[in-house]
Structure formats: structure tokens, C-alpha cells
Design a protein around this motif. Structure first.
Motif, PDB file in Angstrom:
ATOM      1  N   SER A 102       0.817  -1.214   0.000  1.00 34.25           N
ATOM      2  CA  SER A 102       0.000   0.000   0.000  1.00 34.25           C
ATOM      3  C   SER A 102       0.856   1.273   0.000  1.00 34.25           C
ATOM      4  CB  SER A 102      -0.942   0.006   1.205  1.00 34.25           C
ATOM      5  OG  SER A 102      -0.203  -0.005   2.402  1.00 34.25           O
ATOM      6  N   GLY A 103       2.146   1.164   0.302  1.00 30.73           N
ATOM      7  CA  GLY A 103       3.026   2.329   0.306  1.00 30.73           C
ATOM      8  C   GLY A 103       3.883   2.458  -0.930  1.00 30.73           C
ATOM      9  N   LEU A 104       3.746   1.523  -1.873  1.00 29.89           N
ATOM     10  CA  LEU A 104       4.593   1.537  -3.062  1.00 29.89           C
ATOM     11  C   LEU A 104       4.432   2.822  -3.872  1.00 29.89           C
ATOM     12  CD1 LEU A 104       6.580   0.184  -4.993  1.00 29.89           C
ATOM     13  CD2 LEU A 104       4.621  -0.894  -6.113  1.00 29.89           C
ATOM     14  N   VAL A 105       3.215   3.266  -4.091  1.00 28.31           N
ATOM     15  CA  VAL A 105       2.978   4.464  -4.900  1.00 28.31           C
ATOM     16  C   VAL A 105       3.559   5.701  -4.220  1.00 28.31           C
ATOM     17  CG1 VAL A 105       1.198   5.964  -5.880  1.00 28.31           C
ATOM     18  CG2 VAL A 105       0.965   3.492  -6.044  1.00 28.31           C
ATOM     19  N   LYS A 106       3.422   5.788  -2.900  1.00 31.54           N
ATOM     20  CA  LYS A 106       3.990   6.932  -2.177  1.00 31.54           C
ATOM     21  C   LYS A 106       5.510   6.940  -2.295  1.00 31.54           C
ATOM     22  CE  LYS A 106       0.486   7.777   1.288  1.00 31.54           C
ATOM     23  NZ  LYS A 106       0.154   7.798   2.698  1.00 31.54           N
ATOM     24  N   LEU A 107       6.129   5.793  -2.101  1.00 33.48           N
ATOM     25  CA  LEU A 107       7.586   5.712  -2.189  1.00 33.48           C
ATOM     26  C   LEU A 107       8.063   6.031  -3.597  1.00 33.48           C
ATOM     27  CD1 LEU A 107      10.358   5.040  -0.984  1.00 33.48           C
ATOM     28  CD2 LEU A 107       9.903   2.646  -1.570  1.00 33.48           C
ATOM     29  N   TRP A 108       7.451   5.411  -4.580  1.00 33.53           N
ATOM     30  CA  TRP A 108       7.850   5.600  -5.967  1.00 33.53           C
ATOM     31  C   TRP A 108       7.710   7.070  -6.368  1.00 33.53           C
ATOM     32  CZ3 TRP A 108       6.791   1.188  -9.870  1.00 33.53           C
ATOM     33  CH2 TRP A 108       7.444   1.420 -11.068  1.00 33.53           C
ATOM     34  N   SER A 109       6.592   7.693  -6.032  1.00 32.76           N
ATOM     35  CA  SER A 109       6.388   9.092  -6.402  1.00 32.76           C
ATOM     36  C   SER A 109       7.373  10.010  -5.689  1.00 32.76           C
ATOM     37  CB  SER A 109       4.947   9.521  -6.126  1.00 32.76           C
ATOM     38  OG  SER A 109       4.634   9.408  -4.749  1.00 32.76           O
ATOM     39  N   ALA A 110       7.653   9.742  -4.420  1.00 34.67           N
ATOM     40  CA  ALA A 110       8.594  10.583  -3.679  1.00 34.67           C
ATOM     41  C   ALA A 110       9.999  10.504  -4.271  1.00 34.67           C
ATOM     42  CB  ALA A 110       8.613  10.176  -2.205  1.00 34.67           C
ATOM     43  N   LEU A 111      10.432   9.299  -4.623  1.00 37.19           N
ATOM     44  CA  LEU A 111      11.763   9.144  -5.204  1.00 37.19           C
ATOM     45  C   LEU A 111      11.836   9.746  -6.605  1.00 37.19           C
ATOM     46  CD1 LEU A 111      12.700   5.537  -4.063  1.00 37.19           C
ATOM     47  CD2 LEU A 111      13.414   7.708  -3.064  1.00 37.19           C
ATOM     48  N   THR A 112      10.777   9.573  -7.369  1.00 37.51           N
ATOM     49  CA  THR A 112      10.758  10.085  -8.737  1.00 37.51           C
ATOM     50  C   THR A 112      10.804  11.612  -8.759  1.00 37.51           C
ATOM     51  OG1 THR A 112       9.494   8.165  -9.482  1.00 37.51           O
ATOM     52  CG2 THR A 112       9.455  10.102 -10.898  1.00 37.51           C
ATOM     53  N   LEU A 113      10.124  12.250  -7.825  1.00 41.26           N
ATOM     54  CA  LEU A 113      10.040  13.706  -7.827  1.00 41.26           C
ATOM     55  C   LEU A 113      11.176  14.399  -7.077  1.00 41.26           C
ATOM     56  CD1 LEU A 113       6.184  14.065  -7.421  1.00 41.26           C
ATOM     57  CD2 LEU A 113       7.549  14.388  -9.485  1.00 41.26           C
ATOM     58  N   LEU A 114      12.038  13.626  -6.417  1.00 36.72           N
ATOM     59  CA  LEU A 114      13.189  14.218  -5.760  1.00 36.72           C
ATOM     60  C   LEU A 114      14.205  14.628  -6.831  1.00 36.72           C
ATOM     61  CD1 LEU A 114      14.420  14.729  -2.905  1.00 36.72           C
ATOM     62  CD2 LEU A 114      15.700  12.626  -3.259  1.00 36.72           C
TER      63      LEU A 114
END
Length: 99
Positions: free
Chosen positions: A56-68
Motif C-alpha cells: 500500500s506504500g509503493l505508490v507513495k515511495l515511488w512518487s517521492a523518489l521520482t520527484l526528488l
């Protein structure tokens, strides 16, 4: 995998984990920073890591890393090479298997 186009400083495992938490905090606030993320392996030479997060946290992690976009005032980018619900699937690439 983390990309450093200008050959900047290479973080150690603890700094890498802090970078992930910071990325989550910047995009999703304190709730994002509280997401349980484990760094299972980290190779400082290649800047590659295997991260474990609940599905359930995959999208949050992926988006945070992508936008850094920066680390220590230098540009950087994360590239997700592979995802899997099974750790064993990340151990090798079946397309490169030699029989």
C-alpha cells in the motif's frame, strides 16, 4: 538506482536511508516519512539499492523518489529498475538466464 549526473558525493547506506525518508517527508509530509521502508541491500559503488515497503506504500515511495530532484544541492534522479511482490524475483533476470 540513484543517478548522479555531475558525479557528486556518494552517500553511505545510512545517508541513503535518510535521503529516502527526506523524499517521503517532502512530498507526503510526516505521514509519508512514517512509512516503513527498509533498505535491504545498498551498493555504494553503483548507487543501487533494494528497498522493501508494504504494497500500500509503493505508490507513495515511488512518487517521492521520482520527484526528488537534488541531493546536497546537486541534481540527482532515481530510476526504478524493477518491482516485485516477491524478493526472490529480484535476485536475477530470467531474460539473462543461461541454460
Amino acid at each position: 538506482r540513484r543517478e548522479l549526473p555531475d558525479g557528486g558525493a556518494r552517500p553511505n547506506a545510512a545517508q541513503f536511508k535518510q535521503l529516502v525518508v527526506t523524499a517521503l517527508r517532502e512530498l507526503h509530509g510526516e505521514v509519508g516519512a512514517a512509512l516503513p521502508v527498509d533498505v535491504l541491500t545498498y551498493e555504494e559503488k553503483t548507487l543501487s539499492a533494494i528497498l522493501r515497503v508494504i504494497s500500500s506504500g509503493l505508490v507513495k515511495l515511488w512518487s517521492a523518489l521520482t520527484l526528488l530532484g537534488s541531493y546536497q544541492n546537486r541534481t540527482c534522479a532515481f530510476r526504478v529498475l524493477q518491482t516485485s511482490p516477491f524478493l526472490l524475483a529480484l535476485s536475477g533476470n530470467s531474460r539473462e538466464l543461461v541454460l
